[in-house]
Design a protein around this motif. Structure first.
Motif, PDB file in Angstrom:
ATOM      1  N   LEU A 354       1.056  -1.268   0.009  1.00 55.46           N
ATOM      2  CA  LEU A 354      -0.145  -0.115   0.164  1.00 55.46           C
ATOM      3  C   LEU A 354       0.728   1.399  -0.017  1.00 55.46           C
ATOM      4  CD1 LEU A 354      -3.461  -1.340   2.427  1.00 55.46           C
ATOM      5  CD2 LEU A 354      -3.063  -0.477   0.454  1.00 55.46           C
ATOM      6  N   LEU A 355       1.955   1.295   0.727  1.00 58.74           N
ATOM      7  CA  LEU A 355       2.710   2.101   1.438  1.00 58.74           C
ATOM      8  C   LEU A 355       3.508   2.697  -0.810  1.00 58.74           C
ATOM      9  CD1 LEU A 355       4.433   4.628   2.266  1.00 58.74           C
ATOM     10  CD2 LEU A 355       6.120   2.795   2.548  1.00 58.74           C
ATOM     11  N   GLU A 361      -6.295   4.182   2.460  1.00 57.19           N
ATOM     12  CA  GLU A 361      -6.791   3.036   3.869  1.00 57.19           C
ATOM     13  C   GLU A 361      -7.249   3.800   4.486  1.00 57.19           C
ATOM     14  OE1 GLU A 361      -5.934  -1.224   5.024  1.00 57.19           O
ATOM     15  OE2 GLU A 361      -3.967   0.509   5.187  1.00 57.19           O
ATOM     16  N   SER A 362      -8.864   3.887   4.913  1.00 54.22           N
ATOM     17  CA  SER A 362      -9.446   4.681   5.506  1.00 54.22           C
ATOM     18  C   SER A 362      -8.192   3.032   7.542  1.00 54.22           C
ATOM     19  CB  SER A 362     -10.506   3.620   5.485  1.00 54.22           C
ATOM     20  OG  SER A 362     -10.780   2.962   5.678  1.00 54.22           O
ATOM     21  N   GLY A 447      -6.814  -8.494  -1.165  1.00 51.45           N
ATOM     22  CA  GLY A 447      -6.780  -9.814  -2.046  1.00 51.45           C
ATOM     23  C   GLY A 447      -5.585 -10.206  -2.363  1.00 51.45           C
ATOM     24  N   ALA A 448      -5.070  -9.772  -3.943  1.00 50.94           N
ATOM     25  CA  ALA A 448      -4.596 -10.055  -4.830  1.00 50.94           C
ATOM     26  C   ALA A 448      -3.232 -10.068  -4.193  1.00 50.94           C
ATOM     27  CB  ALA A 448      -5.066  -8.847  -6.104  1.00 50.94           C
ATOM     28  N   VAL A 449      -3.005  -9.428  -3.546  1.00 52.30           N
ATOM     29  CA  VAL A 449      -1.151  -9.717  -2.135  1.00 52.30           C
ATOM     30  C   VAL A 449      -1.587 -10.529  -1.644  1.00 52.30           C
ATOM     31  CG1 VAL A 449      -0.160  -7.923  -0.129  1.00 52.30           C
ATOM     32  CG2 VAL A 449      -1.386  -6.648  -2.430  1.00 52.30           C
ATOM     33  N   ASN A 468      10.404  -6.525  -0.532  1.00 49.37           N
ATOM     34  CA  ASN A 468      10.163  -5.645  -0.728  1.00 49.37           C
ATOM     35  C   ASN A 468       9.419  -5.394  -2.119  1.00 49.37           C
ATOM     36  OD1 ASN A 468       9.152  -2.965   0.846  1.00 49.37           O
ATOM     37  ND2 ASN A 468      11.361  -1.992   0.366  1.00 49.37           N
ATOM     38  N   TRP A 469       8.464  -4.077  -1.409  1.00 49.32           N
ATOM     39  CA  TRP A 469       7.492  -2.958  -3.083  1.00 49.32           C
ATOM     40  C   TRP A 469       8.198  -1.692  -3.711  1.00 49.32           C
ATOM     41  CZ3 TRP A 469       4.114  -6.438  -5.224  1.00 49.32           C
ATOM     42  CH2 TRP A 469       3.277  -7.222  -5.026  1.00 49.32           C
ATOM     43  N   ARG A 470       8.490  -1.593  -5.055  1.00 49.60           N
ATOM     44  CA  ARG A 470       9.171  -0.095  -4.917  1.00 49.60           C
ATOM     45  C   ARG A 470       7.858  -0.286  -6.735  1.00 49.60           C
ATOM     46  NH1 ARG A 470      12.813  -0.110  -8.848  1.00 49.60           N
ATOM     47  NH2 ARG A 470      13.353  -1.868  -8.873  1.00 49.60           N
TER      48      ARG A 470
END
Length: 492
Positions: A354-355, A361-362, A447-449, A468-470
């Protein structure tokens, strides 16, 4: 008189149980006696045994002032069985609560002595103010964010209490239980509706309607919630945290009363026991009077009340402060997941996603995501072709508290994507739609993550923290350390 000593003493710990001792609550009401044995006193209660026997102890107490011999005999016989079940489940702590019928009856103290002889435990005689406070605490335990006027309808009385941001206040009791009203009206529903309005008009809490929501507690009012769900084709037949406009519930109550007066069985009442169906029209007359007097905007229904309120009050402050949804999800994950430590790592992995993507995201979404991650592997033993549907059912129909119906649907929709992919169709689409468009969109993202994460980690801890995501322009890159490049399989 107790039968608990007929079998040899149970020894050892129950297999597979969480730390802590089982605890029992015996609720001696005007309409029924009910024993619930919980696995342990915790923020997210898990019933191990739950039995109700309709005894109608309150029948005639309002006019004659005495508990009748036949209902007392039936109640005491049920308690012999309760005592045995308590012993078999290793219960050491009991809360035996007597309410309106026993409180108001001239022979109530004699009956209490007989109950104590059967159960071998002391009985606590609750005042009306006690009942009101415990009912409100039960609501607080199961619906932490709810504020409103709590009403607990029993067979002999109606208890009211204000539930705001702090502790319950303004406890009040009215002589307006479903059995008492039926007795005083001689079974005449026209007269009962008039009596209900008269008694309700004396309420000091309803006279100053500062709260817009009425929170209904009690079996007969839960029956009304079920009837409303049937009448509106509502897809999720779970009463706890069910919310409806007050005008709709008032209209339902009026229809039930009028149909009953005309000698017709209101639609849906055939699904209830004869003892419950007999009282529902009188409960409807009371709720109609309450909603008319209080000018509420909405009605919520709670499956938790006095019993859960008593246990909630006994928790430490730190335990009370815990999130009941997260606690329940964690307990289930610890029992059923291949590796319970994987859930928190999965949540952190989704955090990084998400970051990197900048997806908003609430606070509510964040809480539901945490619960999803703890529940993400609870049905791995199921048949591969049906794990998605099983996951939906386990969440949608699970005994969760602290979550509304939209939240249930969002968690279920997320798990459906995790197991079945983005394009899968579910037989429970009408339930999943309760999440709303925004909830379904977030469910698809998370769900996909989760689906990818399980391909990479096989549900085991220690792998996801390496990744990690970038963000790279319009692309999202999953960074894998060079020495673990083999994790990037074709399927992942």
């Amino acid at each position: 008189m107790t039968t608990a000593t007929l079998l040899p003493a149970r020894t050892g710990k129950l297999p597979g149980k969480a730390a802590g001792q089982p605890v029992a609550v015996l609720d001696i009401g005007s309409n029924s006696v009910r024993m619930v044995i919980y696995e342990r006193a915790t923020r997210a209660l898990t019933p191990m045994y739950n039995e109700k026997v309709a005894c109608a102890l309150g029948r005639g107490v309002g006019s004659g002032g005495m508990l009748a011999p036949k209902p007392m005999k039936k109640a005491l016989k049920a308690m012999q069985r309760f005592a045995l079940m308590s012993d078999r489940n290793g219960v050491k702590t009991h809360h035996i609560l007597a309410t309106s019928a026993v409180r108001d009856a001239a022979n109530g103290s004699d009956f209490v002595a007989r109950v104590e002889a059967v159960m071998g435990q002391p009985v606590t005689l609750l005042s009306g103010a006690d009942e009101a406070r415990y009912a409100a605490l039960g609501v607080r335990s199961g619906m932490p964010s709810h504020k409103g006027l709590v009403g607990d309808l029993g067979g002999g009385s109606l208890e009211l209490a204000e539930l705001g941001s702090q502790t319950p206040s303004g406890g009040e009791t009215l002589a307006l239980g479903a059995i008492r009203l039926q007795d005083e009206a001689g079974g005449d529903l026209n007269k009962a509706a008039t009596l209900a309005r008269v008694v309700v008009s004396r309420s000091s809490l309803l006279a100053r309607p500062v709260l817009s929501r009425f929170i209904a507690v009690g079996g007969s009012w839960r029956a009304l919630a079920k009837l409303h769900q049937l009448a509106t084709d509502y897809p999720l037949h779970v009463v706890h945290n069910y919310v409806a406009p007050a005008a709709d519930i008032a209209r339902l109550c009026d229809n039930i009363v009028q149909q009953s007066i005309a000698g017709r069985l209101p639609s849906g009442l055939e699904n209830f026991s004869a003892s419950r169906a007999e009282l529902v029209p009188f409960a409807a007359a009371v709720l109609a009077a309450v909603l008319e007097t209080g000018s509420f905007e909405g009605v919520s229904f709670s499956a938790l009340g006095v019993r859960e309120g008593v246990l909630f009050e006994g928790l430490s402050n730190s335990e009370k402060a815990k999130d009941p949804l997260i606690e329940a999800a964690g307990q289930i994950g610890a029992l059923r997941a291949r590796d319970p430590a994987h859930g928190p790592e999965l949540n952190a992995f989704a955090d990084r996603f998400l970051l990197a993507t900048g997806i908003a995201e609430s606070r509510r979404d964040k809480r539901l995501r945490r619960a999803v991650c703890l529940l993400s592997d609870i049905n791995w033993r199921g048949h591969p072709d049906y794990r998605g549907e099983q996951a939906i059912a386990m969440v949608a129909f699970g005994a969760f508290i602290g979550v509304d119906h939209g939240g249930r649907a969002q968690i279920a929709a997320t798990l459906a994507v995790r197991h079945m992919g983005l394009n899968a169709q579910s037989a429970s689409e009408d339930i999943l739609d309760l999440a709303g468009p925004d909830g379904l969109a977030m469910a698809r993202n998370i769900g996909a993550v989760l689906r990818l994460a399980f391909q990479l980690s096989a549900g085991r801890c220690g792998i996801l923290p390496l990744l990690n995501w970038r963000a790279n322009g319009q692309q999202l890159v999953l960074e894998v350390p060079l020495q673990f490049d083999y994790l990037a399989s074709d399927k992942a």
